[in-house]
Design a protein around this motif. Structure first.
Motif, PDB file in Angstrom:
ATOM      1  N   THR A  83       0.762  -1.538   0.202  1.00 24.62           N
ATOM      2  CA  THR A  83       0.263   0.104   0.361  1.00 24.62           C
ATOM      3  C   THR A  83       0.717   1.443   0.216  1.00 24.62           C
ATOM      4  O   THR A  83       0.513   2.252  -0.964  1.00 24.62           O
ATOM      5  CB  THR A  83      -0.621   0.222   0.884  1.00 24.62           C
ATOM      6  OG1 THR A  83      -1.289  -1.486   1.199  1.00 24.62           O
ATOM      7  CG2 THR A  83      -1.796   0.874   1.005  1.00 24.62           C
ATOM      8  N   GLY A  84       1.609   1.591   0.567  1.00 22.87           N
ATOM      9  CA  GLY A  84       2.380   2.586   1.046  1.00 22.87           C
ATOM     10  C   GLY A  84       1.951   4.173   1.780  1.00 22.87           C
ATOM     11  O   GLY A  84       0.938   2.723   2.402  1.00 22.87           O
ATOM     12  N   PRO A  85       2.569   4.734   1.413  1.00 17.87           N
ATOM     13  CA  PRO A  85       3.587   5.174   1.105  1.00 17.87           C
ATOM     14  C   PRO A  85       4.799   4.251   2.609  1.00 17.87           C
ATOM     15  O   PRO A  85       4.453   4.116   3.684  1.00 17.87           O
ATOM     16  CB  PRO A  85       3.519   6.533   1.366  1.00 17.87           C
ATOM     17  CG  PRO A  85       2.986   6.518   2.487  1.00 17.87           C
ATOM     18  CD  PRO A  85       1.468   6.427   2.858  1.00 17.87           C
ATOM     19  N   LEU A  86       6.480   5.098   1.706  1.00 18.00           N
ATOM     20  CA  LEU A  86       7.311   4.713   2.318  1.00 18.00           C
ATOM     21  C   LEU A  86       7.513   5.236   4.063  1.00 18.00           C
ATOM     22  O   LEU A  86       6.795   6.606   3.840  1.00 18.00           O
ATOM     23  CB  LEU A  86       8.627   4.367   1.481  1.00 18.00           C
ATOM     24  CG  LEU A  86      10.092   3.711   2.328  1.00 18.00           C
ATOM     25  CD1 LEU A  86       9.802   2.020   2.445  1.00 18.00           C
ATOM     26  CD2 LEU A  86      11.102   4.383   0.893  1.00 18.00           C
ATOM     27  N   ASN A  87       8.015   5.295   5.235  1.00 18.26           N
ATOM     28  CA  ASN A  87       8.610   5.690   6.215  1.00 18.26           C
ATOM     29  C   ASN A  87       9.298   6.355   6.278  1.00 18.26           C
ATOM     30  O   ASN A  87      10.120   6.531   7.022  1.00 18.26           O
ATOM     31  CB  ASN A  87       8.350   5.098   7.189  1.00 18.26           C
ATOM     32  CG  ASN A  87       8.097   3.892   7.197  1.00 18.26           C
ATOM     33  OD1 ASN A  87       9.685   3.020   6.624  1.00 18.26           O
ATOM     34  ND2 ASN A  87       8.645   3.057   8.760  1.00 18.26           N
ATOM     35  N   ILE A  88      10.042   6.723   5.374  1.00 22.45           N
ATOM     36  CA  ILE A  88      11.299   7.398   4.632  1.00 22.45           C
ATOM     37  C   ILE A  88      11.801   8.756   3.795  1.00 22.45           C
ATOM     38  O   ILE A  88      11.043   8.695   2.983  1.00 22.45           O
ATOM     39  CB  ILE A  88      12.473   6.860   4.971  1.00 22.45           C
ATOM     40  CG1 ILE A  88      14.000   7.515   4.815  1.00 22.45           C
ATOM     41  CG2 ILE A  88      12.373   5.550   4.101  1.00 22.45           C
ATOM     42  CD1 ILE A  88      15.152   6.155   5.303  1.00 22.45           C
ATOM     43  N   GLN A  89      11.921   9.337   4.077  1.00 21.88           N
ATOM     44  CA  GLN A  89      11.721  10.604   3.017  1.00 21.88           C
ATOM     45  C   GLN A  89      12.284  10.225   1.933  1.00 21.88           C
ATOM     46  O   GLN A  89      13.416   9.459   1.617  1.00 21.88           O
ATOM     47  CB  GLN A  89      12.326  11.597   3.499  1.00 21.88           C
ATOM     48  CG  GLN A  89      13.751  11.787   3.666  1.00 21.88           C
ATOM     49  CD  GLN A  89      13.989  13.589   4.323  1.00 21.88           C
ATOM     50  OE1 GLN A  89      14.168  13.362   5.664  1.00 21.88           O
ATOM     51  NE2 GLN A  89      14.599  13.989   3.443  1.00 21.88           N
ATOM     52  N   ARG A  90      12.268  11.414   0.274  1.00 18.95           N
ATOM     53  CA  ARG A  90      13.065  10.457  -0.269  1.00 18.95           C
ATOM     54  C   ARG A  90      14.714  10.755  -0.143  1.00 18.95           C
ATOM     55  O   ARG A  90      14.587  11.884   0.364  1.00 18.95           O
ATOM     56  CB  ARG A  90      12.435  11.655  -1.844  1.00 18.95           C
ATOM     57  CG  ARG A  90      13.283  11.827  -3.166  1.00 18.95           C
ATOM     58  CD  ARG A  90      12.834  12.499  -4.028  1.00 18.95           C
ATOM     59  NE  ARG A  90      13.521  13.192  -5.164  1.00 18.95           N
ATOM     60  CZ  ARG A  90      13.621  11.543  -6.139  1.00 18.95           C
ATOM     61  NH1 ARG A  90      12.436  11.158  -6.131  1.00 18.95           N
ATOM     62  NH2 ARG A  90      14.298  11.824  -7.210  1.00 18.95           N
ATOM     63  N   SER A  91      14.620  10.091  -0.269  1.00 26.76           N
ATOM     64  CA  SER A  91      17.207   9.840  -0.528  1.00 26.76           C
ATOM     65  C   SER A  91      17.590  10.682  -1.594  1.00 26.76           C
ATOM     66  O   SER A  91      16.731  11.104  -2.819  1.00 26.76           O
ATOM     67  CB  SER A  91      17.140   8.975  -0.044  1.00 26.76           C
ATOM     68  OG  SER A  91      16.976   8.004  -1.823  1.00 26.76           O
ATOM     69  N   PRO A  92      19.028  10.922  -0.839  1.00 26.83           N
ATOM     70  CA  PRO A  92      19.674  12.098  -1.752  1.00 26.83           C
ATOM     71  C   PRO A  92      18.894  11.617  -3.221  1.00 26.83           C
ATOM     72  O   PRO A  92      19.097  12.598  -4.754  1.00 26.83           O
ATOM     73  CB  PRO A  92      20.840  11.843  -0.943  1.00 26.83           C
ATOM     74  CG  PRO A  92      20.988  11.896   0.037  1.00 26.83           C
ATOM     75  CD  PRO A  92      19.278  10.919   0.123  1.00 26.83           C
ATOM     76  N   GLN A  93      19.156  10.740  -3.528  1.00 24.46           N
ATOM     77  CA  GLN A  93      19.779   9.710  -5.135  1.00 24.46           C
ATOM     78  C   GLN A  93      17.858   9.730  -5.582  1.00 24.46           C
ATOM     79  O   GLN A  93      18.509   9.364  -6.694  1.00 24.46           O
ATOM     80  CB  GLN A  93      20.521   8.785  -5.557  1.00 24.46           C
ATOM     81  CG  GLN A  93      21.986   8.943  -5.139  1.00 24.46           C
ATOM     82  CD  GLN A  93      22.486   7.589  -5.448  1.00 24.46           C
ATOM     83  OE1 GLN A  93      23.180   7.182  -6.578  1.00 24.46           O
ATOM     84  NE2 GLN A  93      22.259   6.092  -4.393  1.00 24.46           N
ATOM     85  N   GLY A  94      17.319   9.989  -4.961  1.00 18.17           N
ATOM     86  CA  GLY A  94      15.852   9.478  -5.525  1.00 18.17           C
ATOM     87  C   GLY A  94      15.562   7.492  -5.543  1.00 18.17           C
ATOM     88  O   GLY A  94      15.133   7.028  -4.934  1.00 18.17           O
ATOM     89  N   GLN A  95      16.251   7.994  -6.456  1.00 12.77           N
ATOM     90  CA  GLN A  95      16.477   5.949  -6.879  1.00 12.77           C
ATOM     91  C   GLN A  95      17.573   5.639  -6.679  1.00 12.77           C
ATOM     92  O   GLN A  95      18.877   5.709  -7.856  1.00 12.77           O
ATOM     93  CB  GLN A  95      15.644   6.023  -8.594  1.00 12.77           C
ATOM     94  CG  GLN A  95      14.825   6.495  -8.490  1.00 12.77           C
ATOM     95  CD  GLN A  95      13.651   5.578  -8.549  1.00 12.77           C
ATOM     96  OE1 GLN A  95      13.449   4.709  -8.446  1.00 12.77           O
ATOM     97  NE2 GLN A  95      12.456   6.407  -7.364  1.00 12.77           N
ATOM     98  N   PRO A  96      18.544   5.104  -5.643  1.00 11.30           N
ATOM     99  CA  PRO A  96      19.884   3.759  -5.788  1.00 11.30           C
ATOM    100  C   PRO A  96      19.684   3.419  -7.250  1.00 11.30           C
ATOM    101  O   PRO A  96      18.956   3.013  -7.492  1.00 11.30           O
ATOM    102  CB  PRO A  96      20.102   3.621  -4.875  1.00 11.30           C
ATOM    103  CG  PRO A  96      18.568   4.103  -3.895  1.00 11.30           C
ATOM    104  CD  PRO A  96      17.713   4.598  -4.111  1.00 11.30           C
TER     105      PRO A  96
END
Ligand SMILES: Cc1cc2nc3c(=O)[nH]c(=O)nc-3n(C[C@H](O)[C@H](O)[C@H](O)COP(=O)(O)O)c2cc1C
Length: 453
Positions: A200-213
């Motif tokens: 279902t989401g959302p994730l419980n951590i903000q957008r990370s610096p790369q967004g998409q590792p």
């Protein structure tokens, strides 16, 4: 620019994996190297001082006593890379996580955490796990066949990437005066429903610096190639020759193009092992001394892993390779094809073991010889870079001190970092949050209005 130079990864294998099982006997390698965080940090810093793109941690979740020593007793990749992240500044950190034995939410969260801790240096090596015995450690009745595991991997990656789009840039507004911690319009549910996963989401951590590792994939079966074409930024491989490496790259690029991807986005990075001395003869001599009788037992164990634990110890090494029933789902498909061809040609069990030890790019020689070979692989289109297995400390030291400067001098490798993130090192484009890019077409998660004082 980032794409004009070759890429270098360092594979940290502690006391020695299948690529160098007797490494632990080198007095310069700590006996606890695979569980010694200081050793990993030391090697990662050394790689960073030489401006490597990344360190890479392989992993699996099943062992028997015959597995390589590194497998028997090693740190979990994301845990150890979090510590390495804190002790380094620039080098990329690629962790192996299995899609067969993990849930997308956990994968997305753990990698986003590493990306945040490291300031944008995380990468994910997607694996489907090659040991059927792993099922017994995860309350599963079976490992799943190739098709199933790769379908699950594809869906897992889709869900993980979707979760990494949970937050637009600045979604956590953290405005004390408003007061508003989160801007709910910039948080997005996933609502993924598929064959294997419901997320279902959302994730419980903000957008990370790369967004998409960045994503890595190393399976080279038909199914593995399709997964790379659809999802990977980087393809790792064990390639024995430039011809084999070029075939793999051309085939996967064609598959990527067929589904509308730019084929030049993908980076092909084969594994590399080295033995280096001042002269080619000296290096060859060292290499010969290292091939000891003890290796046979270890190589039989490695072969056994390809056959789901079959015991080879009672076989005559000099008789033709036996015809064996095998589990379709165990091991690496390319090795099985090689073994089948050898068996048909009447090659002995010893011959198969020797050929398997040569199953990847191993360069033996002076620093110039090694640099010449790397240049040849790079310029012939067989490799965009190399994944150096860090084996004997003497070779690791010589590679950094002698080979890297030659590559830099020839303009083939960077003399300093130009970027701060792994995406930046690799020359991969930054991917915008898809909701921001699409003008928030997905409904945001509904939240209560902030309490007004
Ligand atoms: C350089 C390299 C590193 C790999 N690392 C791992 C690993 O850490 N864990 C794992 O389970 N498989 C690892 N693999 C195996 C592949 O992910 C894949 O499972 C295997 O090649 C079998 O799939 P295939 O028959 O499609 O090639 C690695 C393969 C390569 C070439």
């Amino acid at each position: 620019m980032a794409r004009d130079t070759l890429k270098l990864g360092a594979v940290l294998i502690g006391v020695g994996d299948a690529s160098g099982t007797e490494l632990w006997r080198d007095p310069q390698v700590p006996l606890d190297a695979s569980v010694n965080i200081d050793w990993y940090v030391k090697q990662a810093r050394e790689a960073e001082d030489a401006h490597f793109d990344f360190v890479f941690i392989v992993d699996s979740q099943y062992i028997t006593p015959d597995f390589p020593n590194h497998h028997l007793n090693r740190l979990e990749p994301l845990t150890l890379l979090s510590a390495v992240a804190y002790a380094t500044n620039r080098i990329g950190l690629v962790a192996t996580v299995s899609t067969t034995y993990s849930e997308p939410f956990d994968i997305a969260r753990r990698l986003a955490s590493l990306d945040l801790i490291s300031g944008g240096r995380a990468g994910w090596n997607i694996v489907t796990s090659q040991d059927p015995g792993t099922a017994g450690n995860f309350s599963r009745s079976g490992h799943g066949d190739y098709d199933t595991r790769y379908r699950r991997a594809d869906e897992a990656v889709e869900a993980v990437q979707g979760l990494w789009h949970s937050y637009e840039e600045g979604a956590f507004s953290r405005d004390r005066t408003a007061p508003r911690f989160l801007d709910p319009a910039r948080q997005h549910r996933l609502d993924h429903r598929g064959e294997f996963f419901s997320v279902t989401g959302p994730l419980n951590i903000q957008r990370s610096p790369q967004g998409q590792p960045p994503l890595v994939q190393a399976g080279t079966s038909d199914q593995g190639r399709d997964l790379s074409a659809r999802r990977a930024d980087i393809v790792f491989s064990f390639a024995r020759s430039t011809d084999e490496a070029i075939e793999l790259a051309q085939d996967i690029r064609a598959r990527a193009q067929a589904i509308g991807r730019d084929p030049d986005e993908l980076l092909f990075i084969p594994a590399l092992g080295v033995t280096i001395a001042d002269t080619d003869e000296e290096a060859l001599q060292i290499e010969r001394q290292r091939t000891t009788a003890g290796d046979i037992r270890r190589r039989l164990a490695a072969l056994s892993r390809q056959f789901d634990g079959h015991d080879f110890s009672g076989y005559d090494l000099d008789a033709p390779f036996p015809e064996l029933p095998r589990s379709e789902d165990a091991g690496i498909r390319r090795f099985h094809e090689d073994i089948e061809n050898a068996r048909r040609a009447g090659v002995t069990l010893r011959g198969v073991l020797e050929a398997q030890a040569l199953g990847w790019l191993r360069l033996v020689g002076s620093p110039e010889t090694i640099a010449d070979q790397l240049q040849h692989w790079y310029e012939s289109g067989a490799a965009d870079g190399f994944n150096l297995f860090v084996q004997h400390p003497a070779d690791w030291d010589r590679f950094r001190a002698k080979v890297v400067p030659i590559l830099v001098e020839r303009g083939l490798f960077r003399g300093q970092y130009e970027a701060e993130t792994l995406r930046g090192h690799l020359g991969l484009p930054f991917i915008d949050n898809r909701h921001a890019a699409a003008g928030q077409s997905n409904p945001p998660v509904r939240h209560l209005e902030p309490i007004q004082n």
